[in-house]
Design a protein around this motif. Structure first.
Motif, PDB file in Angstrom:
ATOM      1  N   ILE A 117     -12.138 -40.287  23.603  1.00  0.00           N
ATOM      2  CA  ILE A 117     -13.219 -39.709  22.796  1.00  0.00           C
ATOM      3  C   ILE A 117     -12.762 -38.461  22.017  1.00  0.00           C
ATOM      4  N   PRO A 118     -12.079 -37.494  22.682  1.00  0.00           N
ATOM      5  CA  PRO A 118     -11.646 -36.304  21.913  1.00  0.00           C
ATOM      6  C   PRO A 118     -10.707 -36.665  20.758  1.00  0.00           C
ATOM      7  N   GLN A 119      -9.828 -37.649  21.009  1.00  0.00           N
ATOM      8  CA  GLN A 119      -8.870 -38.051  19.969  1.00  0.00           C
ATOM      9  C   GLN A 119      -9.608 -38.692  18.781  1.00  0.00           C
ATOM     10  N   PHE A 120     -10.594 -39.552  19.100  1.00  0.00           N
ATOM     11  CA  PHE A 120     -11.400 -40.191  18.052  1.00  0.00           C
ATOM     12  C   PHE A 120     -12.073 -39.118  17.193  1.00  0.00           C
TER      13      PHE A 120
ATOM     14  N   ARG B  14     -18.717 -47.099  24.021  1.00  0.00           N
ATOM     15  CA  ARG B  14     -19.632 -48.087  24.587  1.00  0.00           C
ATOM     16  C   ARG B  14     -19.318 -49.491  24.079  1.00  0.00           C
ATOM     17  N   ARG B  15     -18.903 -49.555  22.807  1.00  0.00           N
ATOM     18  CA  ARG B  15     -18.539 -50.864  22.231  1.00  0.00           C
ATOM     19  C   ARG B  15     -17.199 -51.377  22.752  1.00  0.00           C
ATOM     20  N   GLY B  16     -16.444 -50.473  23.369  1.00  0.00           N
ATOM     21  CA  GLY B  16     -15.130 -50.859  23.852  1.00  0.00           C
ATOM     22  C   GLY B  16     -14.038 -50.715  22.799  1.00  0.00           C
ATOM     23  N   ASP B  17     -14.363 -50.091  21.660  1.00  0.00           N
ATOM     24  CA  ASP B  17     -13.330 -49.853  20.644  1.00  0.00           C
ATOM     25  C   ASP B  17     -12.300 -48.852  21.149  1.00  0.00           C
ATOM     26  N   ILE B  18     -12.766 -47.915  21.956  1.00  0.00           N
ATOM     27  CA  ILE B  18     -11.851 -46.931  22.554  1.00  0.00           C
ATOM     28  C   ILE B  18     -12.236 -46.751  24.022  1.00  0.00           C
TER      29      ILE B  18
END
Lengths: 475, 44, 108
Positions: free
Chosen positions: A404-407, A395-399
């Motif tokens: 998401i799965p990688q994070f 949501r912040r645009g960091d990713i």
């Protein structure tokens, strides 16, 4: 005064299948059904099985949780050692001996043979010189007779062999009933064992520690001040820290992070130089989900009591720095909304430091072992936390959403801690965090804890706190 | 008002890992409902 | 379900009547939502609490179900639930709770 650092951490487990029946759930369910009792006793693990269980090895620091293989973990671990540098898994006879060594009120009476076994085991133990083993002889006696006394509890080893009698301390004070005192003494013993490993394994002078903060969850006291007691100083005394005093920080499962932050603040302000944070284990949690385990053909997985200890000290130029300007707190006005709580704990402190969520290498949240929680329908707690953190990062645009799965895989980790909430809440990651931020390649670890205040029926609120640990730039 | 909510008293049964009781209660109140009971369960 | 909560539900049924109550769940997955829904429709599946075999047949929805969500003002929804709608599996949860409601209707 400079930044406080977390220089060392230690973690222990006591494998106590014989005490598992005194967990809150088994103590209510087992006496009313002989068939379930037999199934329960038949599903307890041996010591070798408990030592080989890979999440336990991760807990005592032998492997990083991200190096755990795919589940199932039950039956998957090779034979392993019980000791690490900064931890151990203690067998039940020794643990009963430790309870007796730390008992100043004649609560424990060990069966003669068990007392001998415990004495032999503890005499060989690397911490033997720090234990008062003379107490063992004084604590041995007719365990069967003591167990049969009014108000006493029988304690077992080897699944079902009577090993000790545990007395209550008062006829009509529920706060001093045998079950309550057993919980408290088990908490004291695991906390003490962790603190002894902290100082002994890392060559710390016991007299250098000024203060001990306990973040344990047990309620020590008598009926006039139930829960008012002080486990911190109790454990400081038991571990032979002659110059220390101590007190407790209570906040359900969330307590470890405020305890660490308070320790850091005491050091940063110059009030004390060396503050230990300890958490003893929660016996009532043993066997809490045994019905789900039995239903799925698993052993009773909640058969260990944990303990944790860490040293917060002045900047040594090498140890991970506790960023006191990177503390997140769950404000009253955030209410009970999970996204707002996670944002307050996981994102806001980073934003205030001008960091993105990708500037944190490891997020240490509530690391309950999912192999314990899922069979009872309680889901995968750390995975849900990591999903929420990753969704916030997206949501912040960091990713991007596709990342998401990688994070989750790279910055999260599988849960590996026993379901004793405060130990699972970030605290259990400290030995790994110290390693990752010194000899490893991590720059930042975010410690995030949450607590269910509503369980005590005084508020509908929950709480949480987070603190950022960072590689020391002095090195 | 929604036909589901209409004339009903709401029991908000939240869970710590999902949506907590007070968060459900806040939603129900905002939708115009009367909340008569709020609880949150914690299974860990 | 917590035994104290079961007791409270029983008291509310006696006070307001079954037809006047709406249970809203916040369970994090289908399995957990189903157990809660079952408890207030058929009875406590563990037979441990006061709702064992109670057959209350209460109206029950999960907060993420469309029938509920669409009536919550957007700003309240964003603050209180928001991101959780992405994190939790709304479809699995909705299917589980709807399944329990269908069982109630077929037994009526």
């Amino acid at each position: 005064m400079g930044n406080p650092v977390v220089s060392h951490a230690a973690q222990v487990l006591a494998h106590v299948p014989g005490l598992a029946r005194h967990g809150s759930k088994p103590s209510r369910e087992l006496p009313r059904n002989a068939e379930v009792l037999a199934q329960f006793l038949g599903s307890l693990r041996s010591f070798d099985e408990a030592v080989a269980y890979l999440p336990h090895q991760a807990y005592i620091g032998a492997l990083h949780p991200r190096d755990l293989p795919a589940r199932p973990w039950v039956g998957a671990g090779p034979a392993a050692g019980r000791f690490t540098s900064g931890g151990e898994i203690m067998p039940e006879e020794e643990f009963l001996g430790l309870l007796a060594c730390l008992d100043q009120f004649g609560l424990v009476t060990l069966d003669y043979e068990v007392a001998e076994l415990a004495a032999a085991g503890l005499a060989r133990h690397p911490l033997a010189k720090r234990l008062n083993l003379d107490r063992l002889a004084a604590a041995s006696g007719d365990a069967e007779a003591v167990a049969a006394e009014h108000g006493s509890l029988p304690l077992h080893v080897a699944r079902d062999r009577l090993a000790a009698g545990f007395r209550h301390a008062h006829d009509s004070d529920d706060a001093l009933a045998a079950g309550v005192l057993l919980e408290n003494l088990a908490c004291k013993a695991t906390g003490t064992l962790a603190l002894l490993h902290l100082i002994d394994d890392h060559g710390i002078d016991p007299d250098s520690i000024d203060y001990v903060i306990s973040c344990s969850e047990e309620a020590v006291g008598d009926r006039y001040q139930r829960g008012g007691g002080n486990m911190g100083k109790t454990i400081a005394e038991a571990a032979g820290l002659g110059q220390a005093s101590g007190a407790d920080v209570k906040n359900f499962c969330a307590a470890p992070v405020p305890a660490l932050v308070i320790a850091g603040a005491l050091v940063a302000s110059g009030v004390f130089r060396n503050v230990a944070v300890v958490g003893g284990g929660s016996l009532p949690k043993l066997g809490m989900k045994f019905q789900g385990h039995l239903k799925h053909g698993l052993p009773v997985l909640e058969d260990v009591v944990g303990g944790s200890a860490a040293l917060v000290t002045t900047d040594d130029g090498a140890s991970p720095v506790m960023r006191l300007d990177g503390v997140g707190r769950h404000r009253v006005q955030a209410g009970s909304s999970n996204p707002l709580i996670m944002e307050a704990l996981g994102v806001q402190p980073l934003e205030e430091l001008g960091l993105s969520m990708l500037d944190v290498d490891d997020y240490a949240t509530e690391l309950h072992n999912p192999e314990i929680t899922e069979p009872q329908g309680s889901g995968n707690v750390p995975e849900r936390n990591y999903k929420t953190l990753a969704a916030l990062a997206a949501r912040r645009g960091d990713i991007g959403r596709e990342a998401i799965p990688q994070f989750m895989a790279e910055r999260g980790m599988p849960g590996f801690a026993p379901t004793q909430g405060h130990l699972a809440s970030a605290l259990c990651y400290l030995p790994h965090a110290v390693r990752r931020l010194t000899s490893g390649d991590a720059t930042r670890v975010h410690m995030i804890a949450k607590g269910s205040l509503f369980l005590g029926r005084m508020t509908q609120a929950s709480d949480g706190m987070s603190v950022l640990l960072e590689r020391n730039q002095g090195s | 008002m929604s036909p589901v909510f209409d004339g009903k008293f709401v029991i908000a049964l939240g869970e710590r890992d999902g949506v907590a009781g007070p968060a459900i209660a806040a939603c129900a109140k905002a939708a115009g409902s009367d909340v008569v009971f709020t609880a949150t369960e914690c299974f860990v | 379900m917590d035994l104290g909560t079961q007791e409270a539900i029983l008291r509310l049924v006696n006070q307001h009547g079954k037809d006047k109550l709406l249970v809203l769940l916040g369970a994090p997955d289908g399995e957990s939502a189903e157990i809660s829904a079952e408890t207030v429709i058929i009875g406590d599946p563990t037979y441990a609490g006061p709702l064992a075999e109670a057959q209350l047949g209460l109206d029950v929805y999960h907060i993420l179900e469309e029938e509920i969500r669409s009536w919550i003002p957007a700003d309240t929804w964003d603050d209180q639930v928001g991101l959780m709608a992405d994190v939790l599996d709304a479809e699995e949860i909705s299917t589980a709770v709807r399944g329990m409601r269908d069982r109630r209707e077929s037994s009526n």
